[in-house]
Design a protein around this motif. Structure first.
Motif, PDB file in Angstrom:
ATOM      1  N   PRO A 127     -21.911   4.716   1.891  1.00  0.00           N
ATOM      2  CA  PRO A 127     -22.915   5.770   1.690  1.00  0.00           C
ATOM      3  C   PRO A 127     -22.507   7.060   2.388  1.00  0.00           C
ATOM      4  CG  PRO A 127     -23.948   3.702   2.348  1.00  0.00           C
ATOM      5  CD  PRO A 127     -22.475   3.515   2.532  1.00  0.00           C
ATOM      6  N   GLY A 128     -22.425   8.146   1.651  1.00  0.00           N
ATOM      7  CA  GLY A 128     -22.052   9.427   2.237  1.00  0.00           C
ATOM      8  C   GLY A 128     -20.571   9.610   2.425  1.00  0.00           C
ATOM      9  N   GLY A 129     -19.797   8.524   2.203  1.00  0.00           N
ATOM     10  CA  GLY A 129     -18.348   8.609   2.342  1.00  0.00           C
ATOM     11  C   GLY A 129     -17.924   8.752   3.798  1.00  0.00           C
ATOM     12  N   HIS A 130     -16.650   8.911   3.991  1.00  0.00           N
ATOM     13  CA  HIS A 130     -16.075   9.038   5.333  1.00  0.00           C
ATOM     14  C   HIS A 130     -14.865   9.945   5.176  1.00  0.00           C
ATOM     15  CE1 HIS A 130     -15.412   7.354   9.471  1.00  0.00           C
ATOM     16  NE2 HIS A 130     -14.181   7.778   9.224  1.00  0.00           N
ATOM     17  N   GLU A 131     -14.748  10.954   6.006  1.00  0.00           N
ATOM     18  CA  GLU A 131     -13.652  11.907   5.848  1.00  0.00           C
ATOM     19  C   GLU A 131     -12.451  11.510   6.709  1.00  0.00           C
ATOM     20  OE1 GLU A 131     -12.587  16.682   6.180  1.00  0.00           O
ATOM     21  OE2 GLU A 131     -14.669  16.009   6.455  1.00  0.00           O
ATOM     22  N   PHE A 132     -11.281  11.496   6.086  1.00  0.00           N
ATOM     23  CA  PHE A 132     -10.034  11.192   6.784  1.00  0.00           C
ATOM     24  C   PHE A 132      -9.222  12.475   6.907  1.00  0.00           C
ATOM     25  CE2 PHE A 132     -11.579   7.275   5.025  1.00  0.00           C
ATOM     26  CZ  PHE A 132     -11.367   6.371   6.062  1.00  0.00           C
ATOM     27  N   ILE A 133      -8.850  12.799   8.136  1.00  0.00           N
ATOM     28  CA  ILE A 133      -8.234  14.089   8.441  1.00  0.00           C
ATOM     29  C   ILE A 133      -6.790  13.902   8.906  1.00  0.00           C
ATOM     30  CG2 ILE A 133      -8.367  16.133   9.934  1.00  0.00           C
ATOM     31  CD1 ILE A 133     -11.433  15.474  10.187  1.00  0.00           C
ATOM     32  N   TYR A 134      -5.887  14.728   8.360  1.00  0.00           N
ATOM     33  CA  TYR A 134      -4.491  14.741   8.801  1.00  0.00           C
ATOM     34  C   TYR A 134      -4.217  16.100   9.437  1.00  0.00           C
ATOM     35  CZ  TYR A 134      -3.916  10.536   5.989  1.00  0.00           C
ATOM     36  OH  TYR A 134      -4.039   9.262   5.478  1.00  0.00           O
ATOM     37  N   LEU A 135      -3.752  16.086  10.659  1.00  0.00           N
ATOM     38  CA  LEU A 135      -3.460  17.329  11.362  1.00  0.00           C
ATOM     39  C   LEU A 135      -2.340  18.102  10.658  1.00  0.00           C
ATOM     40  CD1 LEU A 135      -3.436  16.012  15.061  1.00  0.00           C
ATOM     41  CD2 LEU A 135      -5.303  17.226  13.900  1.00  0.00           C
ATOM     42  N   SER A 136      -2.378  19.402  10.748  1.00  0.00           N
ATOM     43  CA  SER A 136      -1.315  20.235  10.183  1.00  0.00           C
ATOM     44  C   SER A 136      -0.030  20.008  10.974  1.00  0.00           C
ATOM     45  CB  SER A 136      -1.705  21.714  10.262  1.00  0.00           C
ATOM     46  OG  SER A 136      -1.743  22.134  11.620  1.00  0.00           O
ATOM     47  N   LYS A 137       1.099  20.429  10.433  1.00  0.00           N
ATOM     48  CA  LYS A 137       2.380  20.273  11.131  1.00  0.00           C
ATOM     49  C   LYS A 137       2.366  20.958  12.486  1.00  0.00           C
ATOM     50  CE  LYS A 137       5.389  19.716   7.077  1.00  0.00           C
ATOM     51  NZ  LYS A 137       6.545  20.271   6.327  1.00  0.00           N
ATOM     52  N   GLY A 138       1.716  22.107  12.532  1.00  0.00           N
ATOM     53  CA  GLY A 138       1.627  22.842  13.794  1.00  0.00           C
ATOM     54  C   GLY A 138       0.831  22.079  14.843  1.00  0.00           C
ATOM     55  N   GLU A 139      -0.265  21.460  14.417  1.00  0.00           N
ATOM     56  CA  GLU A 139      -1.098  20.694  15.356  1.00  0.00           C
ATOM     57  C   GLU A 139      -0.393  19.414  15.795  1.00  0.00           C
ATOM     58  OE1 GLU A 139      -3.948  21.592  16.836  1.00  0.00           O
ATOM     59  OE2 GLU A 139      -3.645  23.531  15.852  1.00  0.00           O
ATOM     60  N   VAL A 140       0.358  18.803  14.872  1.00  0.00           N
ATOM     61  CA  VAL A 140       1.137  17.607  15.225  1.00  0.00           C
ATOM     62  C   VAL A 140       2.167  17.953  16.288  1.00  0.00           C
ATOM     63  CG1 VAL A 140       2.839  15.931  14.388  1.00  0.00           C
ATOM     64  CG2 VAL A 140       0.792  16.408  13.031  1.00  0.00           C
ATOM     65  N   MET A 190      -9.879   1.746   5.209  1.00  0.00           N
ATOM     66  CA  MET A 190     -10.012   3.106   4.695  1.00  0.00           C
ATOM     67  C   MET A 190     -10.792   3.113   3.378  1.00  0.00           C
ATOM     68  SD  MET A 190      -7.053   5.865   3.584  1.00  0.00           S
ATOM     69  CE  MET A 190      -6.754   6.610   5.196  1.00  0.00           C
ATOM     70  N   ASP A 191     -10.412   2.235   2.464  1.00  0.00           N
ATOM     71  CA  ASP A 191     -11.088   2.165   1.165  1.00  0.00           C
ATOM     72  C   ASP A 191     -12.561   1.817   1.331  1.00  0.00           C
ATOM     73  OD1 ASP A 191      -8.642   2.716   0.026  1.00  0.00           O
ATOM     74  OD2 ASP A 191      -8.192   0.640  -0.499  1.00  0.00           O
ATOM     75  N   PHE A 192     -12.835   0.908   2.250  1.00  0.00           N
ATOM     76  CA  PHE A 192     -14.218   0.481   2.500  1.00  0.00           C
ATOM     77  C   PHE A 192     -15.061   1.659   2.979  1.00  0.00           C
ATOM     78  CE2 PHE A 192     -17.426  -0.884   5.587  1.00  0.00           C
ATOM     79  CZ  PHE A 192     -18.145  -1.822   4.850  1.00  0.00           C
ATOM     80  N   ALA A 193     -14.531   2.417   3.959  1.00  0.00           N
ATOM     81  CA  ALA A 193     -15.282   3.538   4.520  1.00  0.00           C
ATOM     82  C   ALA A 193     -15.487   4.651   3.492  1.00  0.00           C
ATOM     83  CB  ALA A 193     -14.563   4.084   5.748  1.00  0.00           C
ATOM     84  N   LYS A 194     -14.474   4.900   2.667  1.00  0.00           N
ATOM     85  CA  LYS A 194     -14.585   5.932   1.632  1.00  0.00           C
ATOM     86  C   LYS A 194     -15.696   5.604   0.643  1.00  0.00           C
ATOM     87  CE  LYS A 194      -9.848   7.747   1.394  1.00  0.00           C
ATOM     88  NZ  LYS A 194      -8.610   7.770   0.562  1.00  0.00           N
ATOM     89  N   ALA A 195     -15.843   4.307   0.338  1.00  0.00           N
ATOM     90  CA  ALA A 195     -16.810   3.872  -0.670  1.00  0.00           C
ATOM     91  C   ALA A 195     -18.221   3.746  -0.119  1.00  0.00           C
ATOM     92  CB  ALA A 195     -16.371   2.532  -1.253  1.00  0.00           C
ATOM     93  N   LEU A 251     -13.298   0.289  11.051  1.00  0.00           N
ATOM     94  CA  LEU A 251     -14.367   0.911  10.261  1.00  0.00           C
ATOM     95  C   LEU A 251     -15.148  -0.139   9.484  1.00  0.00           C
ATOM     96  CD1 LEU A 251     -12.461   4.036   8.901  1.00  0.00           C
ATOM     97  CD2 LEU A 251     -14.142   3.967  10.762  1.00  0.00           C
ATOM     98  N   GLU A 252     -14.445  -1.183   9.062  1.00  0.00           N
ATOM     99  CA  GLU A 252     -15.105  -2.281   8.362  1.00  0.00           C
ATOM    100  C   GLU A 252     -15.353  -3.461   9.296  1.00  0.00           C
ATOM    101  OE1 GLU A 252     -14.575  -5.156   4.426  1.00  0.00           O
ATOM    102  OE2 GLU A 252     -12.892  -3.945   5.127  1.00  0.00           O
TER     103      GLU A 252
END
Length: 352
Positions: free
Chosen positions: A290-303, A283-288, A217-218
């Motif tokens: 413009p517009g941010g960056h969303e990090f997604i963790y799948l639910s236990k069921g999806e995992v 991760m920190d770079f992308a979060k900071a 990402l960076e």
């Protein structure tokens, strides 16, 4: 008083002469080094230079290693680097095992989806080194292996949010060779390409997503072409070889060869720490941004769904290894066991 002054002056001169002789005594060793990254990437600014400094230190300064860099696109492509080293096109280098999927069957057992998901880059680096040391595969026998490294857990970077396994179906997903079976298992369309081509491919719509570590990402500016990242450690892990041409190796003095061998494990640990640091940094770079960056963790069921879909990959890869006359089940089980052991260890963070 005058006598003391003259004595001090003489002593100082002797020290200067001694240090000058010590510096002059450092024998310069030039090593051509090909890499899949540019010169601004931290592997070029930190990881590889730190490795060679370790080697110099192990010789007590007897040798000074001069790296002649061949960054991405200047001499060899990512899939060409290993064989380029073996043939003597370049002395040494680093590339990804996944860039040449048919070339390294034993090592790539670790890359297969669901076989050996790492908790972090530290565990992944130690695992690839242990797996190599255990099996000493012939596929790496035509070069001198200096040490091995790894990225750590994978993420699926995408233009649209991916919150379910079903959402991966039909996507054109860039991956390295080791991730092909996993992408197919979730119904995706695997597209192989080196990391250096991902930005433009995403920009032009050639791919919808990229399987890779957070540092891209960076390091590769992928935050500009992807807005979401979904954690998929079961899906991906990538490993790197750092090796040298045998003819070049044999020209090195014996004590310098010994120094390379002596620091190999420390280099593995160091690389693990650096890569783990850079994952968080990415991760920190992308979060900071413009517009941010969303990090997604799948639910236990999806995992659980993802793990279930990846289960056949294990059997498929065992069959692939068996077809090459290799003990497939033993190699794959070894990859899993070593990674699970290293995942339980605690690691010190790297401090720049």
């Amino acid at each position: 008083m005058k006598r003391k002054f003259l004595f001090s002056l003489l002593a100082g001169a002797l020290v200067v002469l001694f240090l000058g002789a010590w510096v002059q005594a450092a024998e310069k060793i030039t090593i051509g080094f090909a890499t899949i990254w540019n010169m601004n990437h931290y592997t070029s600014t930190d990881q590889i230079p730190r490795f060679f400094k370790m080697v110099e230190k192990a010789t007590n300064g007897k040798y000074a290693i001069d790296i002649k860099w061949y960054p991405v696109g200047t001499l060899l492509g990512g899939s060409e680097i290993y064989d380029g080293i073996a043939k003597g096109i370049v002395d040494s280098g680093i590339s990804s095992f996944g860039y040449a999927p048919g070339r390294f069957p034993v090592i790539l057992a670790l890359n297969q989806s669901g076989v050996a998901p790492p908790e972090n880059a530290d565990a992944a680096a130690r695992t690839i080194w242990e797996q190599y040391r255990k099996w000493k595969p012939k596929e790496l026998g035509d070069t001198k292996v200096l040490y091995l490294a790894a990225t750590g857990p994978g993420w699926l970077h995408s233009k649209k949010p991916i919150r379910t396994v079903e959402a991966m179906k039909g996507l054109k997903i860039r991956c390295t060779g080791g991730g092909t079976l996993g992408v197919k298992a979730v119904g995706g369309d695997p597209i192989g390409m080196p990391m250096g081509d991902v930005y433009l491919a995403a920009q032009k719509g050639v791919i919808d997503a990229n399987v890779g570590p957070l540092e891209t990402l960076e390091g590769w500016k992928h935050h500009e072409v992807f807005e979401y990242s979904t954690f998929v450690p079961q899906f991906y892990s990538e490993f790197f070889h750092i090796n040298m041409n045998w003819a070049k190796w044999k020209t090195l003095p014996k004590d310098l060869q010994d120094a390379f061998d002596a620091v190999a494990m420390d280099a593995v640990k160091d690389a693990g720490q650096i890569w783990q640091y850079q994952q968080q940094h990415g991760m920190d770079f992308a979060k900071a941004g413009p517009g941010g960056h969303e990090f997604i963790y799948l639910s236990k069921g999806e995992v659980a769904k993802l793990q279930k879909l990846c289960e056949p990959v294990r059997g498929q890869y065992i069959a692939t290894l068996n077809s090459k006359g290799l003990p497939g089940e033993k190699i794959v089980n070894s990859a899993t066991e070593i990674m699970e052991k290293n995942n339980k260890l605690k690691y010190e963070p790297w401090k720049p």
